[in-house]
Design an enzyme around this catalytic site. Structure first.
Site, PDB file in Angstrom:
ATOM      1  N   GLN A  75      10.025  41.028  18.595  1.00 31.79           N
ATOM      2  CA  GLN A  75      11.309  40.588  18.143  1.00 31.79           C
ATOM      3  C   GLN A  75      12.079  40.928  20.610  1.00 31.79           C
ATOM      4  O   GLN A  75      11.369  41.229  21.324  1.00 31.79           O
ATOM      5  CB  GLN A  75      12.412  41.494  17.278  1.00 31.79           C
ATOM      6  CG  GLN A  75      12.125  41.577  16.049  1.00 31.79           C
ATOM      7  CD  GLN A  75      12.705  42.638  15.685  1.00 31.79           C
ATOM      8  OE1 GLN A  75      11.540  44.035  15.086  1.00 31.79           O
ATOM      9  NE2 GLN A  75      14.410  42.824  15.763  1.00 31.79           N
ATOM     10  N   HIS A  76      13.013  39.970  20.122  1.00 35.15           N
ATOM     11  CA  HIS A  76      13.875  40.131  21.511  1.00 35.15           C
ATOM     12  C   HIS A  76      13.252  39.595  22.304  1.00 35.15           C
ATOM     13  O   HIS A  76      14.050  39.366  23.711  1.00 35.15           O
ATOM     14  CB  HIS A  76      13.969  41.805  21.949  1.00 35.15           C
ATOM     15  CG  HIS A  76      14.308  42.751  20.736  1.00 35.15           C
ATOM     16  ND1 HIS A  76      15.398  42.253  19.545  1.00 35.15           N
ATOM     17  CD2 HIS A  76      13.802  43.528  20.356  1.00 35.15           C
ATOM     18  CE1 HIS A  76      15.333  43.788  18.869  1.00 35.15           C
ATOM     19  NE2 HIS A  76      14.677  44.723  19.225  1.00 35.15           N
ATOM     20  N   ASP A 231       8.252  41.118  13.852  1.00 32.76           N
ATOM     21  CA  ASP A 231       7.336  41.704  13.632  1.00 32.76           C
ATOM     22  C   ASP A 231       7.839  43.093  12.275  1.00 32.76           C
ATOM     23  O   ASP A 231       7.321  42.906  11.126  1.00 32.76           O
ATOM     24  CB  ASP A 231       6.291  42.016  14.826  1.00 32.76           C
ATOM     25  CG  ASP A 231       7.133  42.522  15.483  1.00 32.76           C
ATOM     26  OD1 ASP A 231       6.640  44.164  16.212  1.00 32.76           O
ATOM     27  OD2 ASP A 231       8.454  42.801  15.196  1.00 32.76           O
TER      28      ASP A 231
HETATM   29  O1  LIG Z   1      11.669  46.095  20.029  1.00 30.47           O
HETATM   30  C1  LIG Z   1      11.160  45.973  19.157  1.00 30.47           C
HETATM   31  C2  LIG Z   1      11.636  45.943  17.998  1.00 30.47           C
HETATM   32  O2  LIG Z   1      13.875  46.935  18.016  1.00 30.47           O
HETATM   33  C3  LIG Z   1       9.951  45.910  18.972  1.00 30.47           C
HETATM   34  O3  LIG Z   1       9.091  46.941  17.545  1.00 30.47           O
HETATM   35  C4  LIG Z   1       9.219  44.866  18.802  1.00 30.47           C
HETATM   36  O4  LIG Z   1       9.332  43.851  17.920  1.00 30.47           O
HETATM   37  C5  LIG Z   1       7.064  45.082  19.628  1.00 30.47           C
HETATM   38  O5  LIG Z   1       7.001  45.518  18.346  1.00 30.47           O
HETATM   39  P1  LIG Z   1       5.175  46.090  18.056  1.00 30.47           P
HETATM   40  O6  LIG Z   1       4.659  44.604  19.261  1.00 30.47           O
HETATM   41  O7  LIG Z   1       5.343  47.424  18.568  1.00 30.47           O
HETATM   42  O8  LIG Z   1       4.894  45.599  17.576  1.00 30.47           O
END
Ligand SMILES: O=C(CO)[C@@H](O)[C@H](O)COP(=O)(O)O
Ligand SMILES: Nc1ncnc2c1ncn2[C@@H]1O[C@H](COP(=O)(O)OP(=O)(O)O)[C@@H](O)[C@H]1O
Length: 476
Positions: A75-76, A231
Site C-alpha cells: 500500500q501507499h 495487500d
Molecule cells: O503500509 C502497510 C499497510 O498500511 C504495509 O502493510 C504495506 O502494505 C506493505 O506490506 P508488506 O510488504 O509488508 O506485505
C-alpha cells in the site's frame, strides 16, 4: 455465469520484498502453478523493478490459459507519472520515513489529529501517500511540477498489464488501496480535493475507484483484469475473513487488521480506518518492524532463522528479563520515525544466545499485541487471530503468539494469501458473481495457556515501561 471446469485465474502479490503470483482453479481456489521473484531492497524503488519481477515470476508460461488476473500490492507507495504516463521518479514506499516532518505539518495545517481522524479516517504518518506528495513539493518541486498523475503500486502494475495488452483505458484503483492515500475517505467513499490542495497546492490526476468486482479492463487477448487492491485487503479476501476474525500479518510490515462494519476515527493515529475490498471496512494498524527483526536477530547471533527458532524455544518465557524494543527501521506505530532498536535489562545472568533469540521474538510480537489491543479499543471484536506472512512459519513465533495475543491463534496452511485473495477477486470479476467460496486449510491452532496470563502481563508491562521511559508514551 457458471464456472466452467478448470477455468484458471491468477493473483499477484507485489509486496515490499517480492512479487508472488498464483494461478488457481476459479471454482475451488486450488493453486495449480505459482511463481515468485525478488524486489530490490530499499524504501524507494523504480516501478519498472516491479514489472521486471512480475515478468520473472510469470515466466515460462505461468499465465497460459488464465482467464482473469488481479493485483494485490504494497500500500501507499507514491508512483508519480508525467504527461506521457512515464514515471517521474522512483516511488517512495510505505516504509520510507523521509516525509515524517511533512506528516506533522499536515496534521497541524488541517487543524489537528481529530479532524484528520473524523474527516479522512487516517492521521498522517510518513507511510501515507499524501505525506509523500508534500515531501515531493518540499524537496523535489521540479519532480512535482512534472507530475500529472499519482497512482499506487497495485494501480501501476494493473495499468502495465493492460497497457502491454492493448487494453488500457485510464488509471484505476479500488476502495481498499485508495483508503491508504490520505486523500480518499473510507467513511465518505470520496476523494478529498481539499486535502490534496492542502498538501501540494493543486490537484493531480487520480485513478478511478472501481467497485469490488468491476473490471479495470480486458487485454486484446481477452484477459480480464480485475480491480486489484492493497495487500492487506487482498489477504483479507484470501483468508475469507469473517467478523470476529483479526489478522496478524508478519511480512516486511507487521499489520493487525479486521473486518468491521463501519469506518472508525482514532485520533491517536494508531488505527487507520481503511476500506476493505468487498465494500466494507478494514481498520488496520501497521508496524515497520516484523519479519526482518527476526532476520536481524539471526544476523546478530550469526545463525540462520531455523537456529534462531531453536534458541528462542530453548529459553524461558520472558527471556530472563531481557527486552528488545524492535524499532530497528524507526517505527510507524507508535509513530517514532527516527527511533532505533533498544536491548534492555541485560545482566551477566541473562546474557545468553537463547535469551537474545527469545527477546527478539517477544519484542517483535509485543508490538503486534499492542496493535491488537488498539483494534479492540476501537470496538473491533477479536475472537480469533489468523497468523500469516513469512514469519508465521517460525515455530518460536507460533509458540509465543497465542499467550501474548491472549486469543486463539489459527495458522492457515502456508500460502500466499494476498495473491490468493487477488485471484479470488479475479474469479468473481470474471464470472460476475459473488466471491467464490474457497477452502482455507488450517496448519495449526494455538490456544493461550491460562497459566501464562501473569507472565504475559509482566512482559507487556515491562515493554510498556521501557517504551514510556524512552519515548514517554504508554501505548501505540
Ligand atoms: O503500509 C502497510 C499497510 O498500511 C504495509 O502493510 C504495506 O502494505 C506493505 O506490506 P508488506 O510488504 O509488508 O506485505
Ligand atoms: N521460517 C521463517 N521464520 C522467520 N521468518 C521467516 C521465515 N520464512 C520467511 N520469513 C521471513 O518472511 C519475510 C517475507 O515474508 P512476506 O510475507 O513474503 O513479506 P512481504 O509480503 O512483506 O514481501 C522475509 O523477511 C523472511 O525472512
Amino acid at each position: 455465469m457458471a464456472i466452467q471446469r478448470e477455468q484458471l485465474v491468477a493473483g499477484v502479490d507485489s509486496s515490499t520484498q517480492s512479487c508472488k503470483v498464483v494461478v488457481c482453479d476459479a471454482g475451488t481456489g486450488e493453486v495449480v502453478r505459482q511463481g515468485r521473484a525478488s524486489h530490490p531492497d530499499g524504501t524507494e524503488v523504480h516501478p519498472s523493478e516491479w514489472w521486471t519481477a512480475y515478468e520473472a515470476a510469470t515466466a515460462g508460461g505461468l499465465l497460459d490459459g488464465v482467464s482473469a488476473i488481479a493485483v494485490g500490492g504494497q500500500q501507499h507507495g507514491m508512483v508519480t507519472l508525467d504527461d506521457a504516463d512515464e514515471v517521474v521518479r522512483p516511488a517512495l514506499l510505505w516504509n520510507d520515513t523521509r516525509s515524517a516532518p511533512d506528516a506533522s505539518d499536515l496534521i497541524d495545517e488541517l487543524g489537528g489529529a481529530q479532524r484528520w481522524a473524523t474527516e479522512v479516517g487516517v492521521v498522517p504518518v510518513a507511510s501515507f501517500t499524501v505525506t509523500k506528495l508534500r515531501w515531493l513539493r518540499r524537496c523535489e518541486p521540479e519532480s512535482l511540477e512534472r507530475t500529472r498523475t499519482c497512482v499506487l503500486p497495485h494501480d501501476w502494475l494493473t495499468g502495465q498489464i493492460l497497457k502491454r495488452g492493448d487494453g488500457f483505458d485510464g488509471w484505476t484503483t479500488d476502495r481498499g488501496d485508495a483508503s491508504g492515500t490520505g486523500y480518499w475517505s473510507a467513511g465518505s467513499g470520496d476523494y478529498l480535493p481539499d486535502v490534496l490542495d492542502l498538501a501540494i497546492g493543486r490537484q493531480v490526476g487520480l485513478p478511478r475507484v472501481l467497485g469490488p468486482t468491476e473490471a479495470a479492463g480486458r487485454t486484446g487477448s481477452g484477459l480480464v483484469v480485475a480491480p486489484g487492491t492493497g495487500d492487506n485487503m487482498g489477504a483479507a479476501l484470501g483468508l475469507g475473513l469473517r467478523p470476529g476474525d483479526a489478522v496478524i500479518s508478519l511480512g516486511t510490515s507487521g499489520t493487525a487488521f479486521a473486518r468491521h462494519d463501519a469506518a472508525i476515527a482514532d485520533d491517536s493515529g494508531a488505527v487507520a480506518s481503511f476500506a476493505d475490498a468487498t465494500g466494507g471496512f478494514l481498520p488496520l494498524l501497521a508496524t515497520l518492524n516484523a519479519a526482518r527483526v527476526l532476520t536481524a536477530g539471526a544476523s546478530m547471533l550469526g545463525v540462520e532463522l531455523a537456529e534462531l527458532d531453536r534458541l528462542a524455544l530453548a529459553a524461558e518465557p520472558g527471556a530472563g528479563g531481557l527486552s528488545l524494543l524492535p524499532y530497528l527501521d524507526g517505527e510507524r506505530t507508535p509513530n517514532l520515525p527516527t527511533a532505533t532498536g533498544t536491548l534492555s535489562g541485560l545482566t551477566r545472568a541473562n546474557a545468553t544466545p537463547e535469551n537474545l533469540a527469545r527477546a527478539v521474538v517477544e519484542g517483535m510480537l509485543t508490538n503486534l499485541a499492542e496493535a491488537l489491543d488498539a483494534l479492540r479499543g476501537q470496538g473491533v471484536r477479536v475472537e480469533r487471530v489468523l497468523l500469516i506472512g513469512g514469519a508465521a512459519a517460525s515455530a518460536a513465533v507460533r509458540s509465543v503468539a497465542a499467550d501474548l495475543f491472549e486469543a486463539e491463534v489459527q495458522v492457515p496452511a502456508a500460502g500466499e494469501y494476498v495473491a490468493l485473495g487477488a485471484a479470488r477477486q479475479a474469479a468473481a470479476t470474471l464470472l460476475g458473481t459473488d466471491l467464490p467460496e474457497w477452502e482455507v486449510r488450517t496448519d495449526a491452532v494455538l490456544e493461550p495457556d491460562a497459566a501464562a496470563s501473569e507472565r504475559t502481563a509482566e512482559l507487556r508491562g515491562r515493554y510498556a515501561d521501557l517504551r514510556g521511559l524512552l519515548y514517554d508514551r504508554p501505548g501505540p
